[in-house]
Design a protein around this motif. Structure first.
Motif, PDB file in Angstrom:
ATOM      1  N   PRO A 180       0.830  -1.210   0.000  1.00  0.00           N
ATOM      2  CA  PRO A 180       0.000   0.000   0.000  1.00  0.00           C
ATOM      3  C   PRO A 180       0.861   1.256   0.000  1.00  0.00           C
ATOM      4  O   PRO A 180       2.047   1.222   0.312  1.00  0.00           O
ATOM      5  CB  PRO A 180      -0.798  -0.120   1.307  1.00  0.00           C
ATOM      6  N   GLU A 181       0.213   2.389  -0.350  1.00  0.00           N
ATOM      7  CA  GLU A 181       0.922   3.660  -0.347  1.00  0.00           C
ATOM      8  C   GLU A 181       1.404   3.990   1.060  1.00  0.00           C
ATOM      9  O   GLU A 181       0.692   3.811   2.042  1.00  0.00           O
ATOM     10  CB  GLU A 181       0.009   4.784  -0.843  1.00  0.00           C
ATOM     11  N   GLY A 182       2.594   4.463   1.169  1.00  0.00           N
ATOM     12  CA  GLY A 182       3.128   4.879   2.465  1.00  0.00           C
ATOM     13  C   GLY A 182       4.221   5.896   2.244  1.00  0.00           C
ATOM     14  O   GLY A 182       4.256   6.586   1.234  1.00  0.00           O
ATOM     15  N   ASP A 183       5.153   5.996   3.194  1.00  0.00           N
ATOM     16  CA  ASP A 183       6.275   6.905   3.004  1.00  0.00           C
ATOM     17  C   ASP A 183       7.070   6.496   1.778  1.00  0.00           C
ATOM     18  O   ASP A 183       7.192   5.319   1.457  1.00  0.00           O
ATOM     19  CB  ASP A 183       7.188   6.879   4.234  1.00  0.00           C
ATOM     20  N   SER A 265       3.471  -8.325   2.089  1.00  0.00           N
ATOM     21  CA  SER A 265       2.850  -7.547   1.019  1.00  0.00           C
ATOM     22  C   SER A 265       1.800  -6.575   1.540  1.00  0.00           C
ATOM     23  O   SER A 265       1.368  -5.680   0.815  1.00  0.00           O
ATOM     24  CB  SER A 265       2.215  -8.476  -0.021  1.00  0.00           C
ATOM     25  N   GLN A 266       1.361  -6.746   2.777  1.00  0.00           N
ATOM     26  CA  GLN A 266       0.351  -5.857   3.348  1.00  0.00           C
ATOM     27  C   GLN A 266       0.986  -4.644   4.037  1.00  0.00           C
ATOM     28  O   GLN A 266       0.278  -3.772   4.531  1.00  0.00           O
ATOM     29  CB  GLN A 266      -0.522  -6.633   4.342  1.00  0.00           C
ATOM     30  N   LEU A 267       2.305  -4.605   4.076  1.00  0.00           N
ATOM     31  CA  LEU A 267       3.013  -3.483   4.687  1.00  0.00           C
ATOM     32  C   LEU A 267       3.314  -2.426   3.640  1.00  0.00           C
ATOM     33  O   LEU A 267       3.248  -2.678   2.443  1.00  0.00           O
ATOM     34  CB  LEU A 267       4.318  -3.979   5.317  1.00  0.00           C
ATOM     35  N   THR A 268       3.664  -1.235   4.089  1.00  0.00           N
ATOM     36  CA  THR A 268       4.068  -0.193   3.148  1.00  0.00           C
ATOM     37  C   THR A 268       5.499  -0.456   2.684  1.00  0.00           C
ATOM     38  O   THR A 268       6.254  -1.207   3.312  1.00  0.00           O
ATOM     39  CB  THR A 268       3.996   1.201   3.784  1.00  0.00           C
ATOM     40  N   ILE A 272       8.785  -2.115   4.849  1.00  0.00           N
ATOM     41  CA  ILE A 272       9.564  -3.255   4.364  1.00  0.00           C
ATOM     42  C   ILE A 272      11.051  -2.935   4.342  1.00  0.00           C
ATOM     43  O   ILE A 272      11.880  -3.727   4.785  1.00  0.00           O
ATOM     44  CB  ILE A 272       9.064  -3.654   2.956  1.00  0.00           C
ATOM     45  N   ILE A 273      11.408  -1.750   3.836  1.00  0.00           N
ATOM     46  CA  ILE A 273      12.809  -1.364   3.746  1.00  0.00           C
ATOM     47  C   ILE A 273      13.409  -1.156   5.140  1.00  0.00           C
ATOM     48  O   ILE A 273      14.502  -1.646   5.439  1.00  0.00           O
ATOM     49  CB  ILE A 273      12.959  -0.083   2.907  1.00  0.00           C
ATOM     50  N   GLN A 274      12.686  -0.448   5.992  1.00  0.00           N
ATOM     51  CA  GLN A 274      13.213  -0.123   7.315  1.00  0.00           C
ATOM     52  C   GLN A 274      13.454  -1.361   8.173  1.00  0.00           C
ATOM     53  O   GLN A 274      14.361  -1.397   8.999  1.00  0.00           O
ATOM     54  CB  GLN A 274      12.254   0.834   8.031  1.00  0.00           C
ATOM     55  N   ASN A 275      12.646  -2.413   7.953  1.00  0.00           N
ATOM     56  CA  ASN A 275      12.763  -3.634   8.751  1.00  0.00           C
ATOM     57  C   ASN A 275      13.482  -4.768   8.014  1.00  0.00           C
ATOM     58  O   ASN A 275      13.494  -5.902   8.484  1.00  0.00           O
ATOM     59  CB  ASN A 275      11.368  -4.098   9.184  1.00  0.00           C
ATOM     60  N   SER A 276      14.054  -4.450   6.861  1.00  0.00           N
ATOM     61  CA  SER A 276      14.846  -5.426   6.089  1.00  0.00           C
ATOM     62  C   SER A 276      14.084  -6.724   5.858  1.00  0.00           C
ATOM     63  O   SER A 276      14.584  -7.825   6.088  1.00  0.00           O
ATOM     64  CB  SER A 276      16.171  -5.716   6.825  1.00  0.00           C
ATOM     65  N   LEU A 277      12.853  -6.595   5.381  1.00  0.00           N
ATOM     66  CA  LEU A 277      11.990  -7.754   5.193  1.00  0.00           C
ATOM     67  C   LEU A 277      12.045  -8.330   3.778  1.00  0.00           C
ATOM     68  O   LEU A 277      11.501  -9.400   3.532  1.00  0.00           O
ATOM     69  CB  LEU A 277      10.533  -7.380   5.525  1.00  0.00           C
TER      70      LEU A 277
END
Length: 297
Positions: A180-183, A265-268, A272-277
């Motif tokens: 989804p849209e986020g930062d 996939s449900q995260l922004t 994903i980037i900040q938590n190295s997923l």
């Protein structure tokens, strides 16, 4: 399935249709109110093979049937005349021409797209004429899709062989918007996308090539989310434990996940980037195709 009120460009809605392919825009008759079909001009009961110019019911169908015009405000105004009924001093009525000024008009010819009832495997469909995808046909294709959206609501793209445009791999829809849209923390990528914005057709062709590159490795399934095919798609390669998320709009990075792709996939994007997923994030730039081939070969 195209589920919009109106589209502004065709790039996001012809997945599975390539340059120089022929295709149809269509709508299953069972999903249309029979009174609407009658109002448009079709015979009731419906007759397979009947073809009509649909009656004008809104702005798009009015343009389709009657054409339109552009006011040329850049040109000198012209004198036109309208007929007016006046009463003279004897009490008698006469018609006279009264002059007035207006902007000159440039006529837009009516596209005159006709709709046809056809039988596909025992089911009736309303279809457009056969359309051809190339640079010269973009305006016509957009008009036809908007005509269907105005008259029937959501519509479908069929190949020249009258099958859904995406039918070569199993397709699943999930009820969340994938990524989804986020930062948006990637200023440099945003600048790159902006630099390319003047070349919409070129970007669409590049992204079509990118998706074809993934498809050539034969994913076992395709998943799209609540954003429809305008959002991210998930190409599944379970034998390699890889799930590739690719957006149909050029300029959005490619995300490669393992295992818990549904949860991630449900995260922004920022989360994903900040938590190295993510296993791999691949920007749309030189080297993208080589990286995809390295992962999937």
């Amino acid at each position: 399935m195209i589920d919009k009120v109106r589209i502004r460009n065709i790039d996001s809605y012809l997945i599975g249709i390539h340059d120089n392919d022929n295709f149809f825009v269509s709508k299953k008759v069972s999903e249309i109110n029979v009174d609407k079909l009658n109002l448009l001009g079709f015979s009731i009961p419906l007759i397979s093979g009947e073809q009509i110019l649909p009656r004008a019911l809104g702005a798009v169908s009015r343009l389709n049937a009657n054409g339109s015009f552009i006011k040329r405000r850049d040109l000198p105004m012209e004198t036109k005349y309208r007929e007016v009924c006046i009463k003279d001093w004897h009490g008698d009525y006469h018609y006279v021409d009264v002059p007035y000024k207006r902007y000159q008009r440039e006529d837009i010819p009516a596209p005159s797209i006709e709709l046809k009832i056809i039988d596909i495997s025992g089911n009736l469909y309303v279809t457009s004429p056969l359309l051809h995808k190339d640079d010269l046909s973009v305006s016509k294709i957009k008009h036809v899709i908007n005509l269907f959206l105005e008259l029937f609501g959501p519509c479908e793209i069929l190949t020249e062989n009258l099958v859904p445009a995406i039918s070569s791999i199993p397709t699943t829809r999930v009820n969340w918007r994938i990524l989804p849209e986020g930062d948006y923390p990637w200023t440099r990528l945003a600048q790159l996308a902006g630099d390319l914005s003047s070349n919409r057709t070129g970007k669409a062709k590049v992204q079509e090539h990118n998706i074809d590159t993934i498809l050539r490795f034969r994913p076992s399934g395709l998943v799209y989310g609540a954003g429809g095919f305008r959002g991210y798609l998930v190409f599944k390669f379970p034998s390699k434990n890889l799930f590739i998320m690719e957006n149909v709009i050029y300029g959005n990075a490619t995300y490669v996940f393992e295992d818990d792709w549904e949860q991630f996939s449900q995260l922004t994007k920022a989360e994903i980037i900040q938590n190295s997923l993510v296993k791999k994030r691949i920007e749309h730039r030189s080297g993208w195709e080589a990286e995809i081939r390295r992962l999937l070969s």
